[in-house]
Design a protein around this motif. Structure first.
Motif, PDB file in Angstrom:
ATOM      1  N   ALA A   1       0.906  -1.235   0.039  1.00  0.00           N
ATOM      2  CA  ALA A   1      -0.031   0.208   0.074  1.00  0.00           C
ATOM      3  C   ALA A   1       0.652   1.282   0.111  1.00  0.00           C
TER       4      ALA A   1
ATOM      5  N   PHE B   1      -3.536   6.943  -1.982  1.00  0.00           N
ATOM      6  CA  PHE B   1      -4.677   6.724  -1.466  1.00  0.00           C
ATOM      7  C   PHE B   1      -5.381   5.573  -2.194  1.00  0.00           C
ATOM      8  N   ALA B   2      -5.226   5.766  -3.524  1.00  0.00           N
ATOM      9  CA  ALA B   2      -5.780   4.729  -4.534  1.00  0.00           C
ATOM     10  C   ALA B   2      -5.065   3.421  -4.264  1.00  0.00           C
TER      11      ALA B   2
ATOM     12  N   GLN C   1      -5.957   1.675  -0.968  1.00  0.00           N
ATOM     13  CA  GLN C   1      -7.314   0.988  -1.205  1.00  0.00           C
ATOM     14  C   GLN C   1      -7.606  -0.230  -2.041  1.00  0.00           C
ATOM     15  N   ALA C   2      -6.689  -0.038  -2.990  1.00  0.00           N
ATOM     16  CA  ALA C   2      -6.640  -1.244  -3.871  1.00  0.00           C
ATOM     17  C   ALA C   2      -5.961  -2.546  -3.026  1.00  0.00           C
TER      18      ALA C   2
ATOM     19  N   GLY D   1      -7.286  -1.576   2.063  1.00  0.00           N
ATOM     20  CA  GLY D   1      -7.506  -0.539   3.080  1.00  0.00           C
ATOM     21  C   GLY D   1      -9.045  -0.020   2.942  1.00  0.00           C
ATOM     22  N   LYS D   2      -9.607   0.286   3.769  1.00  0.00           N
ATOM     23  CA  LYS D   2     -10.952   0.743   3.852  1.00  0.00           C
ATOM     24  C   LYS D   2     -11.420   2.207   4.000  1.00  0.00           C
ATOM     25  N   PRO D   3     -11.721   2.977   2.730  1.00  0.00           N
ATOM     26  CA  PRO D   3     -11.591   4.442   3.093  1.00  0.00           C
ATOM     27  C   PRO D   3     -12.708   4.979   4.198  1.00  0.00           C
TER      28      PRO D   3
ATOM     29  N   PRO E   1     -13.250  10.168   1.963  1.00  0.00           N
ATOM     30  CA  PRO E   1     -12.663  10.419   0.718  1.00  0.00           C
ATOM     31  C   PRO E   1     -11.631  11.438   0.620  1.00  0.00           C
TER      32      PRO E   1
ATOM     33  N   ILE F   1      -7.657   6.290   5.485  1.00  0.00           N
ATOM     34  CA  ILE F   1      -7.754   4.843   5.026  1.00  0.00           C
ATOM     35  C   ILE F   1      -7.585   4.189   6.376  1.00  0.00           C
TER      36      ILE F   1
ATOM     37  N   ASP G   1      -6.558   0.459   7.815  1.00  0.00           N
ATOM     38  CA  ASP G   1      -5.876  -0.669   7.221  1.00  0.00           C
ATOM     39  C   ASP G   1      -6.418  -2.036   7.680  1.00  0.00           C
TER      40      ASP G   1
END
Length: 376
Positions: A249, A313-314, A317-318, A321-323, A326, A339, A341
């Motif tokens: 990440a 951030f992207a 998340q990929a 990780g949970k947003p 935003p 985020i 984790d």
């Protein structure tokens, strides 16, 4: 249809009557004198460069939750040598956010609210802050006199620090250390092997630990190399999985890993994020070490400055990780998102975009809060 820039449209409308008037004149008409063009406006001075990681910050900054921000700032100022950098007042005038500097490191402090719970509410903390001090014994003595509880007295440790632990009146754990010896990786490994070797013999009172026979070099600096004054540490349910997530990440680099007696669980690991180190370990309930999952939360989160918050951030998340928030432009001058984790640790991911004065920040915050108030 192509959009016309407003300035282009303005020039076109200004010149159109003049063009029509000139077209009606004969070729023999005496041209009217034209006024000289006004001088071009002076160019604006270039704006000062905005650093993506603002002055005074590193890649990772710990953010702690307390009951009583102003009281915490006062305690850390008097007993940890902290200096106040910033406070943001809430309703009633009490601070809801503050930033203090301890040595070379900034620590952010937030008032408990909603899901942001202090150690006093959680019943403890799976996080601690390692603080390097010129005199660990004097610092622990000062903290104790001010109401902190010693959970481990200061002693010389095999990794080259004189180290102890206290819990402050707000429930946060501080590992206080003075670096006393420089060790090679080989010396460190030998000392660890001796320190963790099973033995039935109890050491004699006052006797030097067996690992002391591996002699290091007396340290010239009170802070161990490659560390800042403050370094955050976390206990997680699965340290191996957490390490892999941080690599994927955030592009973290594994710096050290020490396994427990079973050869599987991690007693201590260190990862670097840019210029910063984060420590973590697995839970060892038999030793009183409980994870974020055990506490169902943590009163310490991390503020991560990077050159491209959107990309990080992207990527986070990929990676799983949970947003929580935003990413967007914030009133304090950062592009920022949050985020959570997989281990349960919240990361604020930011790129600094604009320098904002305290007065501007206060005005912007007032406007932002007015927007969020429900309309009657």
């Amino acid at each position: 249809m192509t959009k016309t820039h407003p300035s282009v449209l303005f020039i076109a409308l200004t010149l159109l009557p003049l063009a029509c008037s000139n077209s009606a004149k004969t070729d023999t008409a005496t041209p009217e004198p034209t006024a000289s063009a006004p001088p071009a406006p002076a160019p604006e001075p270039p704006k000062p460069e905005v650093k993506p990681i603002p002055e005074g910050f590193y890649a990772v900054t710990p953010q702690i939750v307390v009951k009583g921000v102003d009281e915490a700032v006062d305690f850390y100022t008097k007993n940890l040598g902290a200096t106040k950098v910033l406070t943001i007042p809430g309703e009633g005038g009490k601070s809801i956010h503050a930033e203090v500097k301890i040595g070379d490191s900034i620590v952010m402090i937030d008032e408990e609210s909603g899901d942001m719970k202090s150690p006093l509410t959680l019943g403890g903390s799976p996080a601690s802050l390692l603080m390097y001090s010129p005199d660990v014994d004097a610092t622990i003595a000062a903290l104790t006199a001010a109401g902190a509880k010693v959970t481990m007295p200061a002693e010389d440790q095999f990794w080259g620090d004189r180290w102890g632990e206290v819990t402050d009146p707000f429930g946060h754990r501080w590992n206080v250390a003075t670096h006393i010896e420089d060790l090679t990786p080989e010396q460190m490994a030998e000392r660890a092997k001796i320190a963790f070797a099973p033995t039935k013999k109890k050491p004699k009172k006052g006797a030097a630990p067996a690992w002391k026979k591996i002699a290091g070099t007396p340290a010239t600096e009170k802070v161990a190399k490659e560390y800042h004054t403050i370094t955050p540490s976390f206990v997680v349910a699965d340290a191996n999985a957490a390490i892999e997530f941080y690599k994927n990440a955030f592009g973290a680099t594994e710096k050290a890993r020490m396994l427990g007696p079973d050869g599987k669980k991690i007693m201590h690991a260190e990862l670097t994020f840019g210029d910063s180190t984060v420590m973590l370990s697995d839970a060892f309930p038999e030793m009183g070490s409980k994870s974020i999952a055990d506490y169902k939360g943590t009163p310490v989160s991390l503020h991560h400055y990077t050159t491209d918050a959107d990309a990080v951030f992207a990527k986070a998340q990929a990676a799983g990780g949970k947003p929580l928030m935003p990413i967007g432009d914030m009133f304090w001058g950062d592009r920022y998102g949050m985020i959570l984790d997989p281990a349960g640790l919240a990361w604020g991911i930011a790129t600094h975009k604009e320098d904002v004065s305290p007065e501007q920040m206060a005005e912007r915050m007032k406007a932002e809060m007015a927007k969020q108030k429900p309309q009657s």
